[in-house]
Design a protein around this motif. Structure first.
Motif, short mmCIF file in Angstrom:
data_model
loop_
_atom_site.label_atom_id
_atom_site.label_comp_id
_atom_site.label_asym_id
_atom_site.label_seq_id
_atom_site.Cartn_x
_atom_site.Cartn_y
_atom_site.Cartn_z
N MET A 159 0.83 -1.18 0.00
CA MET A 159 0.00 0.00 0.00
C MET A 159 0.88 1.25 0.00
N ALA A 160 0.44 2.29 -0.70
CA ALA A 160 1.23 3.52 -0.82
C ALA A 160 1.28 4.26 0.50
N GLN A 161 2.47 4.78 0.78
CA GLN A 161 2.67 5.55 2.01
C GLN A 161 2.72 7.04 1.67
N PRO A 162 2.22 7.88 2.57
CA PRO A 162 2.32 9.31 2.31
C PRO A 162 3.77 9.79 2.41
N LYS A 163 4.11 10.81 1.63
CA LYS A 163 5.47 11.32 1.64
C LYS A 163 5.70 12.15 2.89
#
Length: 58
Positions: free
Chosen positions: A1-5
């Protein structure tokens, strides 16, 4: 799952903006200097077209 920057720090943001504004300030200063030299007739490295009417009258 994509993580926030990660958030960019205020100091990095301010440094980047200061560099950008500094470049703009330098370009504005050069343009003003060139404009002044053209108006006084001291510009040597800048060639610009002159109207033919002015040359005929003079």
């Amino acid at each position: 799952m994509a993580q926030p920057k990660k958030k960019t720090s205020k100091s990095k943001r301010d440094k980047r903006r200061a560099t950008w504004k500094g470049k703009a300030r330098l370009q504005a200063q050069r343009a003003l200097s060139l404009g002044k030299s053209i108006l006084t007739g001291r510009a040597e490295g800048f060639i610009y077209p002159q109207a033919e009417e002015e040359e005929e009258e003079a």
